[in-house]
Structures are given as structure tokens and as C-alpha cells.
Scaffold this motif. Structure first.
Motif, PDB file in Angstrom:
ATOM      1  N   ILE A  11      90.787  28.785  61.924  1.00  0.00           N
ATOM      2  CA  ILE A  11      90.780  30.220  61.670  1.00  0.00           C
ATOM      3  C   ILE A  11      90.705  30.429  60.165  1.00  0.00           C
ATOM      4  CG2 ILE A  11      91.944  32.423  62.080  1.00  0.00           C
ATOM      5  CD1 ILE A  11      93.632  30.854  64.255  1.00  0.00           C
ATOM      6  N   ASP A  12      89.564  30.919  59.710  1.00  0.00           N
ATOM      7  CA  ASP A  12      89.350  31.146  58.277  1.00  0.00           C
ATOM      8  C   ASP A  12      88.273  32.199  58.116  1.00  0.00           C
ATOM      9  OD1 ASP A  12      88.403  30.887  55.513  1.00  0.00           O
ATOM     10  OD2 ASP A  12      89.601  29.064  55.459  1.00  0.00           O
ATOM     11  N   ASP A  13      88.465  33.104  57.180  1.00  0.00           N
ATOM     12  CA  ASP A  13      87.491  34.174  56.971  1.00  0.00           C
ATOM     13  C   ASP A  13      86.247  33.718  56.209  1.00  0.00           C
ATOM     14  OD1 ASP A  13      89.494  34.017  54.853  1.00  0.00           O
ATOM     15  OD2 ASP A  13      88.452  35.689  53.923  1.00  0.00           O
ATOM     16  N   GLU A  14      86.288  32.539  55.619  1.00  0.00           N
ATOM     17  CA  GLU A  14      85.135  32.037  54.868  1.00  0.00           C
ATOM     18  C   GLU A  14      84.332  31.067  55.731  1.00  0.00           C
ATOM     19  OE1 GLU A  14      85.763  30.905  50.800  1.00  0.00           O
ATOM     20  OE2 GLU A  14      87.665  32.000  50.777  1.00  0.00           O
ATOM     21  N   ILE A  15      83.106  31.458  56.042  1.00  0.00           N
ATOM     22  CA  ILE A  15      82.280  30.676  56.963  1.00  0.00           C
ATOM     23  C   ILE A  15      82.051  29.250  56.488  1.00  0.00           C
ATOM     24  CG2 ILE A  15      80.074  31.510  56.027  1.00  0.00           C
ATOM     25  CD1 ILE A  15      79.051  31.424  58.992  1.00  0.00           C
ATOM     26  N   HIS A  16      81.813  29.052  55.192  1.00  0.00           N
ATOM     27  CA  HIS A  16      81.538  27.695  54.718  1.00  0.00           C
ATOM     28  C   HIS A  16      82.750  26.782  54.886  1.00  0.00           C
ATOM     29  CE1 HIS A  16      83.251  29.527  51.094  1.00  0.00           C
ATOM     30  NE2 HIS A  16      83.613  28.312  50.751  1.00  0.00           N
ATOM     31  N   VAL A  17      83.948  27.328  54.761  1.00  0.00           N
ATOM     32  CA  VAL A  17      85.159  26.521  54.940  1.00  0.00           C
ATOM     33  C   VAL A  17      85.309  26.123  56.401  1.00  0.00           C
ATOM     34  CG1 VAL A  17      87.687  26.532  54.835  1.00  0.00           C
ATOM     35  CG2 VAL A  17      86.347  27.525  52.963  1.00  0.00           C
ATOM     36  N   ARG A  18      85.220  27.093  57.285  1.00  0.00           N
ATOM     37  CA  ARG A  18      85.436  26.767  58.696  1.00  0.00           C
ATOM     38  C   ARG A  18      84.326  25.877  59.258  1.00  0.00           C
ATOM     39  NH1 ARG A  18      84.558  32.449  59.053  1.00  0.00           N
ATOM     40  NH2 ARG A  18      82.661  32.869  60.258  1.00  0.00           N
ATOM     41  N   GLU A  19      83.087  26.096  58.851  1.00  0.00           N
ATOM     42  CA  GLU A  19      81.997  25.263  59.362  1.00  0.00           C
ATOM     43  C   GLU A  19      82.058  23.845  58.794  1.00  0.00           C
ATOM     44  OE1 GLU A  19      80.054  25.959  61.894  1.00  0.00           O
ATOM     45  OE2 GLU A  19      81.024  27.915  62.052  1.00  0.00           O
ATOM     46  N   SER A  20      82.398  23.698  57.529  1.00  0.00           N
ATOM     47  CA  SER A  20      82.525  22.367  56.926  1.00  0.00           C
ATOM     48  C   SER A  20      83.663  21.572  57.568  1.00  0.00           C
ATOM     49  CB  SER A  20      82.774  22.467  55.423  1.00  0.00           C
ATOM     50  OG  SER A  20      81.687  23.042  54.771  1.00  0.00           O
ATOM     51  N   LEU A  21      84.786  22.227  57.739  1.00  0.00           N
ATOM     52  CA  LEU A  21      85.930  21.567  58.353  1.00  0.00           C
ATOM     53  C   LEU A  21      85.629  21.197  59.801  1.00  0.00           C
ATOM     54  CD1 LEU A  21      88.791  20.549  58.109  1.00  0.00           C
ATOM     55  CD2 LEU A  21      89.594  22.894  58.481  1.00  0.00           C
ATOM     56  N   SER A  22      84.984  22.098  60.513  1.00  0.00           N
ATOM     57  CA  SER A  22      84.617  21.837  61.901  1.00  0.00           C
ATOM     58  C   SER A  22      83.680  20.638  62.002  1.00  0.00           C
ATOM     59  CB  SER A  22      83.954  23.081  62.504  1.00  0.00           C
ATOM     60  OG  SER A  22      83.532  22.825  63.817  1.00  0.00           O
ATOM     61  N   GLN A  23      82.679  20.607  61.165  1.00  0.00           N
ATOM     62  CA  GLN A  23      81.723  19.498  61.178  1.00  0.00           C
ATOM     63  C   GLN A  23      82.418  18.171  60.858  1.00  0.00           C
ATOM     64  OE1 GLN A  23      78.318  20.002  58.635  1.00  0.00           O
ATOM     65  NE2 GLN A  23      77.529  17.981  59.077  1.00  0.00           N
ATOM     66  N   PHE A  24      83.278  18.187  59.852  1.00  0.00           N
ATOM     67  CA  PHE A  24      84.012  16.972  59.485  1.00  0.00           C
ATOM     68  C   PHE A  24      84.854  16.472  60.663  1.00  0.00           C
ATOM     69  CE2 PHE A  24      87.879  14.912  58.026  1.00  0.00           C
ATOM     70  CZ  PHE A  24      87.358  13.870  57.281  1.00  0.00           C
ATOM     71  N   LEU A  25      85.590  17.360  61.305  1.00  0.00           N
ATOM     72  CA  LEU A  25      86.459  16.963  62.411  1.00  0.00           C
ATOM     73  C   LEU A  25      85.663  16.432  63.599  1.00  0.00           C
ATOM     74  CD1 LEU A  25      89.042  19.857  62.216  1.00  0.00           C
ATOM     75  CD2 LEU A  25      89.487  17.436  61.737  1.00  0.00           C
ATOM     76  N   ARG A  26      84.526  17.032  63.877  1.00  0.00           N
ATOM     77  CA  ARG A  26      83.679  16.580  64.990  1.00  0.00           C
ATOM     78  C   ARG A  26      83.055  15.223  64.697  1.00  0.00           C
ATOM     79  NH1 ARG A  26      81.391  21.811  64.658  1.00  0.00           N
ATOM     80  NH2 ARG A  26      79.567  20.758  63.829  1.00  0.00           N
ATOM     81  N   GLU A  27      82.507  15.067  63.491  1.00  0.00           N
ATOM     82  CA  GLU A  27      81.784  13.843  63.165  1.00  0.00           C
ATOM     83  C   GLU A  27      82.678  12.654  62.842  1.00  0.00           C
ATOM     84  OE1 GLU A  27      78.867  14.641  60.143  1.00  0.00           O
ATOM     85  OE2 GLU A  27      77.873  16.146  61.379  1.00  0.00           O
ATOM     86  N   PHE A  28      83.724  12.883  62.086  1.00  0.00           N
ATOM     87  CA  PHE A  28      84.551  11.769  61.625  1.00  0.00           C
ATOM     88  C   PHE A  28      85.844  11.600  62.413  1.00  0.00           C
ATOM     89  CE2 PHE A  28      81.930  12.993  58.006  1.00  0.00           C
ATOM     90  CZ  PHE A  28      81.274  11.793  57.796  1.00  0.00           C
ATOM     91  N   GLY A  29      86.244  12.631  63.107  1.00  0.00           N
ATOM     92  CA  GLY A  29      87.455  12.531  63.893  1.00  0.00           C
ATOM     93  C   GLY A  29      87.207  12.572  65.381  1.00  0.00           C
ATOM     94  N   SER A  30      85.976  12.869  65.769  1.00  0.00           N
ATOM     95  CA  SER A  30      85.598  12.974  67.186  1.00  0.00           C
ATOM     96  C   SER A  30      86.437  14.013  67.936  1.00  0.00           C
ATOM     97  CB  SER A  30      85.690  11.612  67.872  1.00  0.00           C
ATOM     98  OG  SER A  30      84.806  10.699  67.254  1.00  0.00           O
ATOM     99  N   TYR A  31      86.786  15.094  67.251  1.00  0.00           N
ATOM    100  CA  TYR A  31      87.522  16.181  67.883  1.00  0.00           C
ATOM    101  C   TYR A  31      86.561  17.261  68.357  1.00  0.00           C
ATOM    102  CZ  TYR A  31      91.552  14.107  65.571  1.00  0.00           C
ATOM    103  OH  TYR A  31      92.519  13.242  65.152  1.00  0.00           O
ATOM    104  N   ARG A  32      86.993  18.027  69.333  1.00  0.00           N
ATOM    105  CA  ARG A  32      86.276  19.242  69.705  1.00  0.00           C
ATOM    106  C   ARG A  32      86.826  20.352  68.817  1.00  0.00           C
ATOM    107  NH1 ARG A  32      87.731  20.844  75.145  1.00  0.00           N
ATOM    108  NH2 ARG A  32      89.655  19.741  74.744  1.00  0.00           N
TER     109      ARG A  32
END
Length: 101
Positions: A11-32
Motif C-alpha cells: 500500500i503506497d501512493d507512489e506507483i513507482h515504489v509499489r510497482e518496484s517493490l512488487s516486482q522485486f518480491l515476485r522475482e527474487f522472493g517468489s511471492y505473490r
């Protein structure tokens, strides 16, 4: 069959923060991951769903991160959180203690 991969909401109002974090967690942590641009949007989703972890920006327009966490706790008392902020004027350790996270 139920998916056992941990689900993290961001939950973040800045799109680049939430999308970057989401991508990192999916790719390197294998999280949904699921992202929300504000607390109200996340609360609407959480009325009908659960997640393993909420990552919440403290400083957001409208419903703040603290207010969001307090509302989530009403629906899901055992919910786990990671809180963060880009503002250097927030006292995260004190806030964490008050919220019990």
C-alpha cells in the motif's frame, strides 16, 4: 487447490515504489503480490480477502498508513505489517511500539 505461496499486499501512493517493490518480491522472493494506491482501496479488498503480510507507507494522502493499519487490525487482528516512509520526520520505532508491530 489453494495456492500456498505467501501473498503480500503493498500500500503506497507512489506507483513507482509499489510497482518496484512488487516486482522485486515476485522475482527474487517468489511471492505473490497485490498493490494498492491508498488505504481505502486496500481496506475494500481486505473485507473479503486475507494476506500474509501488508507493507504500508506511513505517509499517504487521505487515509494515512497508521489509520490503515488500525482499520486492518479491526478486520484481521493477527495481521503482520512492515511499515516504511520516505519522510525523514517520521519516528518509525515509536509508531511501531504504539501499534504493536
Amino acid at each position: 487447490m489453494e495456492n500456498k505461496t505467501p501473498l503480500i499486499i503493498i500500500i503506497d501512493d507512489e506507483i513507482h515504489v509499489r510497482e518496484s517493490l512488487s516486482q522485486f518480491l515476485r522475482e527474487f522472493g517468489s511471492y505473490r503480490t497485490i498493490t494498492f494506491e491508498d488505504g481505502n482501496e486496500a481496506l475494500d479488498w481486505l473485507k473479503h480477502h486475507c494476506c500474509d503480510l501488508c507493507i504500508v507507507d506511513i505517509k499517504m494522502p487521505g487515509l494515512t498508513g497508521i489509520e490503515t493499519i488500525l482499520e486492518v487490525r479491526k478486520m484481521h487482528p493477527g495481521q503482520k505489517f512492515i511499515i516504511f516512509t520516505g519522510s525523514r520526520f517520521q519516528n518509525i520505532p515509536d509508531m511501531s511500539k504504539k501499534l504493536g508491530i
